[in-house]
Every structure is written in structure tokens, then in C-alpha cells.
Motif scaffolding. Structure first.
Motif, PDB file in Angstrom:
ATOM      1  N   HIS A  45     -16.624  10.803 -30.058  1.00  0.00           N
ATOM      2  CA  HIS A  45     -17.550  10.113 -30.958  1.00  0.00           C
ATOM      3  C   HIS A  45     -17.759   8.667 -30.498  1.00  0.00           C
ATOM      4  O   HIS A  45     -18.887   8.167 -30.470  1.00  0.00           O
ATOM      5  CB  HIS A  45     -16.983  10.167 -32.372  1.00  0.00           C
ATOM      6  N   ASP A  46     -16.701   7.999 -30.137  1.00  0.00           N
ATOM      7  CA  ASP A  46     -16.799   6.619 -29.651  1.00  0.00           C
ATOM      8  C   ASP A  46     -17.589   6.535 -28.346  1.00  0.00           C
ATOM      9  O   ASP A  46     -18.377   5.607 -28.146  1.00  0.00           O
ATOM     10  CB  ASP A  46     -15.410   6.014 -29.465  1.00  0.00           C
ATOM     11  N   VAL A  47     -17.386   7.508 -27.463  1.00  0.00           N
ATOM     12  CA  VAL A  47     -18.125   7.514 -26.199  1.00  0.00           C
ATOM     13  C   VAL A  47     -19.610   7.714 -26.466  1.00  0.00           C
ATOM     14  O   VAL A  47     -20.455   7.067 -25.855  1.00  0.00           O
ATOM     15  CB  VAL A  47     -17.569   8.599 -25.245  1.00  0.00           C
ATOM     16  N   ARG A  48     -19.937   8.595 -27.404  1.00  0.00           N
ATOM     17  CA  ARG A  48     -21.353   8.808 -27.736  1.00  0.00           C
ATOM     18  C   ARG A  48     -21.989   7.527 -28.222  1.00  0.00           C
ATOM     19  O   ARG A  48     -23.108   7.193 -27.840  1.00  0.00           O
ATOM     20  CB  ARG A  48     -21.487   9.888 -28.808  1.00  0.00           C
ATOM     21  N   HIS A  49     -21.305   6.811 -29.088  1.00  0.00           N
ATOM     22  CA  HIS A  49     -21.855   5.548 -29.599  1.00  0.00           C
ATOM     23  C   HIS A  49     -21.968   4.498 -28.501  1.00  0.00           C
ATOM     24  O   HIS A  49     -22.958   3.767 -28.443  1.00  0.00           O
ATOM     25  CB  HIS A  49     -20.984   5.004 -30.743  1.00  0.00           C
ATOM     26  N   SER A  50     -20.974   4.415 -27.628  1.00  0.00           N
ATOM     27  CA  SER A  50     -20.997   3.370 -26.595  1.00  0.00           C
ATOM     28  C   SER A  50     -22.064   3.633 -25.528  1.00  0.00           C
ATOM     29  O   SER A  50     -22.550   2.701 -24.904  1.00  0.00           O
ATOM     30  CB  SER A  50     -19.629   3.231 -25.939  1.00  0.00           C
ATOM     31  N   THR A  51     -22.443   4.906 -25.333  1.00  0.00           N
ATOM     32  CA  THR A  51     -23.489   5.214 -24.359  1.00  0.00           C
ATOM     33  C   THR A  51     -24.878   5.275 -24.982  1.00  0.00           C
ATOM     34  O   THR A  51     -25.854   5.481 -24.272  1.00  0.00           O
ATOM     35  CB  THR A  51     -23.196   6.540 -23.645  1.00  0.00           C
ATOM     36  N   GLY A  52     -24.969   5.103 -26.293  1.00  0.00           N
ATOM     37  CA  GLY A  52     -26.277   5.044 -26.947  1.00  0.00           C
ATOM     38  C   GLY A  52     -26.798   6.369 -27.464  1.00  0.00           C
ATOM     39  O   GLY A  52     -27.939   6.423 -27.920  1.00  0.00           O
ATOM     40  N   PHE A  53     -26.011   7.424 -27.409  1.00  0.00           N
ATOM     41  CA  PHE A  53     -26.459   8.698 -27.956  1.00  0.00           C
ATOM     42  C   PHE A  53     -26.262   8.728 -29.465  1.00  0.00           C
ATOM     43  O   PHE A  53     -25.172   8.408 -29.957  1.00  0.00           O
ATOM     44  CB  PHE A  53     -25.687   9.875 -27.348  1.00  0.00           C
ATOM     45  N   PRO A  54     -27.275   9.118 -30.206  1.00  0.00           N
ATOM     46  CA  PRO A  54     -27.050   9.276 -31.649  1.00  0.00           C
ATOM     47  C   PRO A  54     -26.218  10.537 -31.903  1.00  0.00           C
ATOM     48  O   PRO A  54     -26.358  11.531 -31.214  1.00  0.00           O
ATOM     49  CB  PRO A  54     -28.463   9.431 -32.208  1.00  0.00           C
ATOM     50  N   CYS A  55     -25.360  10.463 -32.852  1.00  0.00           N
ATOM     51  CA  CYS A  55     -24.523  11.624 -33.123  1.00  0.00           C
ATOM     52  C   CYS A  55     -24.577  12.058 -34.580  1.00  0.00           C
ATOM     53  O   CYS A  55     -23.905  13.000 -34.967  1.00  0.00           O
ATOM     54  CB  CYS A  55     -23.082  11.357 -32.696  1.00  0.00           C
ATOM     55  N   HIS A  56     -25.347  11.392 -35.406  1.00  0.00           N
ATOM     56  CA  HIS A  56     -25.454  11.781 -36.825  1.00  0.00           C
ATOM     57  C   HIS A  56     -26.884  12.063 -37.174  1.00  0.00           C
ATOM     58  O   HIS A  56     -27.793  11.499 -36.659  1.00  0.00           O
ATOM     59  CB  HIS A  56     -24.936  10.674 -37.751  1.00  0.00           C
TER      60      HIS A  56
END
Length: 68
Positions: free
Chosen positions: A57-68
Motif C-alpha cells: 500500500h505504501d509503495v502504491r502511494h509513493s509511486t503515484g498509483f491510486p489504490c482506493h
């Protein structure tokens, strides 16, 4: 008079030293990648699933991918 025999040379079957260095240079990154891959699998296999989810989840946020 008897003819004198000269020694014959036999072809060398060993690889050229440069070829050996090149193959070793190609094998080193492959071995490193295999080692790191096995280390990731080993660590992921022993980690809590919540910790893995949080890390992904943290990696998704740090790379700019939305996850929600």
C-alpha cells in the motif's frame, strides 16, 4: 639416413581467457538477481500478511498509483 620427426602441435581446447571473463561477467548479475529473488520470497513467506499489505500500500502511494 633416417628422417627426423618434428613434434606436432595439438589444437588447444580451452576457452580463451577473455571469453571466460565475459561469461563470468554475465553470470554475476544473474546470480545476484537469483539471490535477491530468493531472499524476497523467503522474507515474504515469513512476514505477517498485514505487514505485506501495508508495504504494498505504501509503495502504491509513493509511486503515484491510486489504490482506493
Amino acid at each position: 639416413m633416417t628422417p627426423t620427426l618434428t613434434p606436432q602441435t595439438t589444437p588447444q581446447t580451452t576457452a580463451h581467457p577473455t571469453a571466460r571473463r565475459q561469461s563470468a561477467a554475465l553470470a554475476a548479475p544473474a546470480l545476484l538477481a537469483a539471490f535477491l529473488g530468493l531472499a524476497v520470497i523467503f522474507v515474504a513467506g515469513h512476514a505477517q500478511s498485514g505487514a505485506l499489505h501495508g508495504a504494498a500500500h505504501d509503495v502504491r502511494h509513493s509511486t503515484g498509483f491510486p489504490c482506493h
